[in-house]
Design an enzyme around this catalytic site. Structure first.
Site, mmCIF file in Angstrom:
data_model
loop_
_atom_site.group_PDB
_atom_site.id
_atom_site.type_symbol
_atom_site.label_atom_id
_atom_site.label_comp_id
_atom_site.label_asym_id
_atom_site.label_seq_id
_atom_site.Cartn_x
_atom_site.Cartn_y
_atom_site.Cartn_z
ATOM 1 C CG HIS A 166 -2.020 -1.073 1.029
ATOM 2 N ND1 HIS A 166 -3.131 -0.911 0.256
ATOM 3 C CD2 HIS A 166 -2.080 -2.342 1.526
ATOM 4 C CE1 HIS A 166 -3.862 -2.034 0.289
ATOM 5 N NE2 HIS A 166 -3.224 -2.914 1.038
ATOM 6 C CB THR A 167 4.356 1.934 -0.338
ATOM 7 O OG1 THR A 167 4.640 0.705 -0.996
ATOM 8 C CG2 THR A 167 4.562 1.775 1.153
ATOM 9 C CB SER B 136 -12.090 -17.828 -18.807
ATOM 10 O OG SER B 136 -11.665 -18.445 -17.609
ATOM 11 C CB SER C 139 -6.655 -8.148 -11.676
ATOM 12 O OG SER C 139 -5.895 -7.748 -10.572
ATOM 13 C CG ASP D 256 -0.328 -5.715 -8.550
ATOM 14 O OD1 ASP D 256 0.592 -5.568 -7.738
ATOM 15 O OD2 ASP D 256 -1.516 -5.878 -8.232
HETATM 16 C C1 GLA Z 1 -2.925 -4.441 -4.994
HETATM 17 C C2 GLA Z 1 -2.738 -3.315 -5.984
HETATM 18 C C3 GLA Z 1 -1.331 -2.755 -5.921
HETATM 19 C C4 GLA Z 1 -0.903 -2.419 -4.504
HETATM 20 C C5 GLA Z 1 -1.208 -3.586 -3.571
HETATM 21 C C6 GLA Z 1 -0.967 -3.249 -2.129
HETATM 22 O O1 GLA Z 1 -2.170 -5.538 -5.386
HETATM 23 O O2 GLA Z 1 -3.001 -3.746 -7.289
HETATM 24 O O3 GLA Z 1 -1.223 -1.636 -6.744
HETATM 25 O O4 GLA Z 1 -1.497 -1.260 -4.070
HETATM 26 O O5 GLA Z 1 -2.547 -4.043 -3.692
HETATM 27 O O6 GLA Z 1 0.373 -3.001 -1.912
#
Ligand code: GLA
Length: 618
Positions: free
Chosen positions: A269-270, A302, A360, A404
């Site tokens: 969450h950074t 899918s 995702s 991600d």
């Molecule tokens: C999800 C989001 C990322 C990130 C994480 C928490 O995976 O897609 O962008 O914010 O949560 O670190």
């Protein structure tokens, strides 16, 4: 007739993937590998039982899988590692002692994947006698790993050589055997009583054809021996393409793509707060076969969801299903003025959905990478993560950060990426863990509140930033120093103060974790993981009951240096930094205790740092 499936091997060539999961239970074409064979066996009318020989290590997994399958019996051969394995012939003997009833037998290795039916093979065996399946192998190097066989005009084996150094024949024996009643036990016992090698089944056939007539039956259809990861991917793509043709018919040649999932070592969450993240791409994959269909439709299939959705290319709108991820990507392409035409996309994935490993992100990146290639759009690699993030933020409605999509597009094998999400500068850091691994423990829950709570956390951070900007000159929360946070924290409402404290300190921890890896200081890395988890649990409040149970059980295992939730939160996966010698203990004990305490079946996976999304050439 009875069938014996040999599934007790340790598949060391596929380590570490197969350290925690039997190769025969790996998912392929949407189902565990062994089910493809079972499907063929179930078509044989007079086959009354299928015996699966498992080792002790994976016996519980097989047992669980076999529940409710009335014609399947799972046998535990008692071995616990490659060192004390019984070997293929030893396992056949073990199965026969347990079955204790003479009959006709079919023996099949559990890692064979084949298209051919077994009827003709069995009929041939019934007419002639002991019969071995034969495949023509064009690649001479592969023959050296199998065996070579020469048949006479009556299809009797005249020459058999296991692992030939200088092959002269392209016919190789495969582990699909037919034995008439009264033969198998007799010859196996004779062979073993002579003290011969119980391990390679081919050596038994090499011995047998000299004392009794053994026939070869040449199979024409496709066959795979899933001996390594590459073969595993190829087989997956083969089945994917086959399904595509089944669903929408023959057409242009498909092109194949593969994308990994990711774990984040630390820095949670950074990303949307302008901070550091430290992820790497893991060997959990999504597969895509893609081709033009020359119509004005986009077909999404899918295997995982057993779903087929057709969308008019001119009328793209949200579906509130999995399709929104790839569709969102196409929507972004449209917005940016890139032209695509009708296209078929078929996906298969073993990245758990909502499991915190970014299924995702992977489906977005693979879709964009595939379309970019197919329609020659010339989109630079560096733009791909941002376009995918936009699709998820605006079309799907999840306000994710960039982590991600970035790592899935940019990852390099054996390395983690330390990414600064403020200016997108990054560096690769070799993932040298010495005798340690990152082990993923999937809780197999993903709580429905996840997306709403994620967006809420993000909004709280934005609110906090707005308040803090009145006191300090910062652009993002990650610009805030710890002493500044201490000075101004009482200006913040309670819950927002907790969120900001997490982000500021997590950012520090992430930078420290990068240094730890460079110095190969694995102990400190473990401690940082624990601190990160506690902060996510108590300050950011994104943990949940199942994750806490999994973590409590994990910390009881000697050899675990630290563990924490990975990804967005509210379920999904825990990652543990664990010494290699304790992995077996871990999966046995944590698996059992988690199951007992939650009633859920966990899944484990040892992470290998792999490459980014790419085309896959077969
Ligand atoms: C999800 C989001 C990322 C990130 C994480 C928490 O995976 O897609 O962008 O914010 O949560 O670190």
């Amino acid at each position: 007739m009875k069938a014996i499936l040999l599934c007790a091997g340790y598949a060391t060539r596929m380590y570490p993937l197969t350290l925690v999961k039997s190769k025969n239970l790996l998912q392929i074409g949407g189902v565990p590998m062994v089910e493809h064979i079972i499907e063929k066996l179930n078509k044989i009318p007079d086959l009354d039982k299928i015996f699966i020989v498992s080792n002790a290590k994976f016996f519980d997994d097989f047992d669980l899988w076999a529940k409710g399958k009335i014609n399947i019996v799972v046998l535990n051969d008692g071995s616990t590692s490659d060192k004390n394995r019984r070997g293929a012939i030893g396992d056949i003997k073990f199965a026969l002692d347990n079955i204790n009833e003479d009959d006709e037998f079919l023996i099949i290795a559990g890692d064979n994947l084949f298209e051919f039916d077994l009827f003709d093979f069995i009929n041939f065996g019934r007419k002639n006698g002991i019969t071995v399946g034969i495949k023509r192998i064009e690649d001479i190097e592969l023959i050296k790993k199998y065996s070579q066989v020469l048949l006479d005009d009556k299809k009797r084996i005249r020459y058999f050589e296991e692992k030939p150094q200088n092959p002269v024949s392209k016919d190789a024996a495969i582990l699909v055997y037919y034995f008439p009643k009264g033969t198998l036990k007799k010859y196996i016992e004779e062979y073993l009583n002579e003290g011969k090698n119980p391990d390679q089944a081919g050596l038994f056939i090499q011995y047998l054809h000299k004392i009794v007539d053994v026939y070869g039956f040449v199979f024409q259809d496709t066959w795979f021996d899933i001996g390594d990861i590459n073969q595993y991917h190829i087989a997956n793509f083969y089945l994917l393409n086959k399904k595509l043709i089944e669903k929408v018919g023959k057409g242009e040649e498909s092109i194949f793509f593969i994308a990994p999932g990711r774990i984040n070592i630390i820095g949670e969450h950074t990303d949307y707060n302008g901070g550091y993240v430290f992820p790497f791409a893991v060997d959990k994959f999504i597969y895509l076969a893609i081709r033009r269909n020359n119509k004005k439709v986009i077909n999404f299939i899918s295997l995982q969801f057993k779903d087929f959705v057709s969308v008019d290319i001119e009328k793209i709108k949200k579906t509130n299903t999995w399709v929104d991820y790839p569709l969102g990507v196409i929507n972004v392409l449209n917005e940016y003025g890139y032209k695509i035409d009708g296209v078929d996309l078929i996906f298969e994935s073993n990245i758990p959905i909502g499991g915190g490993l970014s299924s995702s992100g992977a489906i977005e990146v693979i879709t964009l990478t595939g379309l970019n290639h197919l329609f020659d759009l010339k989109i630079e690699k560096a733009k791909i993560p941002f376009m995918c993030q936009k699709a998820e933020n605006e079309f799907v409605g999840a306000r994710c950060g960039i982590m991600d999509q970035f790592v899935i597009t940019m990852a390099e094998r054996e390395k983690a990426i330390l990414l600064n999400c403020k200016n997108f500068e990054y560096k690769y850091i070799p993932l040298k863990l010495n005798d340690f691994y990152f082990l993923i423990s999937s809780t197999n829950v993903s709580h429905s509140i996840a997306q709403g709570e994620y967006n809420k956390r993000r909004a709280e951070c934005e609110q906090g930033l707005k308040i803090l900007k009145n006191f300090v000159d910062i652009q993002t929360i990650s610009d805030l120093k710890i002493n500044e946070f201490e000075k101004y924290k009482n200006k913040l409402p309670d819950n927002i103060r907790k969120r900001i404290e997490h982000v500021v300190k997590e950012n520090e921890r992430t930078l420290k974790a990068g240094e730890c890896l460079i110095k190969e200081d694995i102990n400190t890395l473990g401690r940082l993981l624990n601190e990160s988890h506690i902060s996510l649990r108590d300050l950011y409040e994104v943990s949940c009951k199942e994750i806490e149970i999994m973590r409590e059980e994990s910390l009881k295992i000697e050899g675990v240096l630290g563990c924490r939730i990975t990804g967005g939160g509210f379920g999904g996966c825990l990652i543990s930094l664990i010494h290699k010698d304790y992995i077996y203990d871990y999966i046995k004990n944590v698996g059992k205790n988690y199951r007992e305490k939650t009633g859920l079946i966990p899944e484990f996976h040892i992470c290998q740092p792999v490459d980014s999304c790419s085309i896959f050439k077969i």
